[in-house]
Design an enzyme around this catalytic site. Structure first.
Site, short mmCIF file in Angstrom:
data_model
loop_
_atom_site.label_atom_id
_atom_site.label_comp_id
_atom_site.label_asym_id
_atom_site.label_seq_id
_atom_site.Cartn_x
_atom_site.Cartn_y
_atom_site.Cartn_z
N HIS A 1 0.65 -1.32 0.08
CA HIS A 1 -0.11 0.01 0.08
C HIS A 1 0.88 1.03 -0.01
CE1 HIS A 1 -3.54 2.40 1.49
NE2 HIS A 1 -2.58 3.09 1.64
N GLU A 2 1.87 1.43 0.90
CA GLU A 2 2.64 2.56 1.02
C GLU A 2 3.72 2.48 -0.12
OE1 GLU A 2 2.31 4.76 3.20
OE2 GLU A 2 0.73 3.53 3.92
N ASP B 1 -6.32 8.11 3.54
CA ASP B 1 -6.39 8.34 2.39
C ASP B 1 -7.83 9.11 1.82
OD1 ASP B 1 -3.89 7.35 1.79
OD2 ASP B 1 -4.47 5.43 1.53
N HIS C 1 1.96 4.39 -2.70
CA HIS C 1 1.91 6.04 -2.53
C HIS C 1 3.43 6.51 -2.96
CE1 HIS C 1 -1.70 6.67 -0.56
NE2 HIS C 1 -1.50 5.88 0.52
#
Length: 285
Positions: free
Chosen positions: A44-45, A138, A48
């Protein structure tokens, strides 16, 4: 890509809560589940970071928690709307392909149904949680981006944080009666509450950085919109009306002839003088 990946790894910080969770998982025999959770949060990170790296954002650090991660960047509120949206959604969409990959692995017989179901539910939980309209999740960042496209930046930031904290309280008080001793609920609520407190205190700094970006001629300013003010309006109150994505010119309304001042000149005066509380009609005669 290898260099970017190494830079990403160097910025990762694992919160002590995650280490505690890992330790408890070893004791309770759930180490594999925690590894899968760590993998999902990491990816997930990474989503980003990859998007931020694409747009050359300055990422200070990425902290991993048992319930997700937080990427701390220097570009908060200072980049184009399109960039901010892409960087924000690049995290949650990682859960979609991970769930699709898990389903495919199940169909091919590479994974057992019990583990696959747990992995799917865990990813869905992370996806839904991160899309809640609460700062610094988010979903909250997307709402903030939308707010800055409608209201002046300073007002959007303040109103958004108040609404976000109200939403946090509503959700917390809704779930608390069901299980008042749920440790994860308290940990998440405290973390989000502290995040709101920190961001609330950072409002002057965030607004100042927003103005500095404009004075440097950066950012997305496709539209031109006038701001009509009276000569008695203070300089600080005038710049508080500046909107993200819009270039302004200031119309000082007088009984005689209106005076028009370019945005850049107003910003230069703001940063070069100590007269931020001075009437704009006095500064621009």
């Amino acid at each position: 890509m290898n260099n970017a990946f190494l830079q990403f790894l160097a910025k990762i910080r694992i919160n002590p809560l995650f280490w505690l969770t890992i330790g408890l998982s070893i004791i309770t025999g759930h180490f594999r589940e925690i590894l899968l959770l760590f993998f999902a949060v990491f990816i997930h990170e990474m989503g980003h970071y990859a998007a931020a790296h694409l747009f050359q954002w300055r990422v200070k650090k990425i902290e991993l928690f048992p319930f997700g991660g937080v990427a701390e960047v220097e570009e908060h509120g200072n980049r184009r709307f399109s960039e901010e949206i892409i960087v924000t959604i690049s995290g949650p969409i990682q859960h979609l392909w991970m769930m699709a990959a898990a389903y495919l692995a199940l169909q091919l017989g590479w994974w057992d149904s019990t583990s696959c179901d747990w992995f799917m539910k865990m990813n869905l939980t992370l996806l839904v949680f991160n899309l809640l309209p609460i700062w610094p999740l988010d979903g909250g960042k997307l709402i903030f981006i939308a707010a800055t496209s409608i209201f002046p930046f300073k007002k959007a930031h303040t109103v958004f944080l108040l609404c976000s904290f109200s939403m946090l309280l509503i959700l917390f008080l809704s779930f608390l009666p069901r299980d008042p001793f749920h440790l994860n609920l308290w940990i998440v609520a405290i973390f989000l509450g502290v995040s709101h407190y920190i961001e609330w205190n950072r409002r002057p700094y965030v607004f100042l950085r927003f103005l500095m970006t404009r004075s440097e001629g950066k950012g997305d300013k496709a539209l031109t919109t006038p701001i009509h003010v009276s000569p008695d309006a203070e300089l600080y109150d005038v710049i508080s009306l500046f909107r993200k994505g819009v270039r302004h010119f200031i119309v000082i309304q007088t009984n005689e002839k209106n005076r028009v001042v370019e945005e850049k000149l107003v910003l230069n005066t703001f940063f070069s003088s100590n007269q931020v509380r001075c009437a704009i009609g006095h500064l621009f005669r």
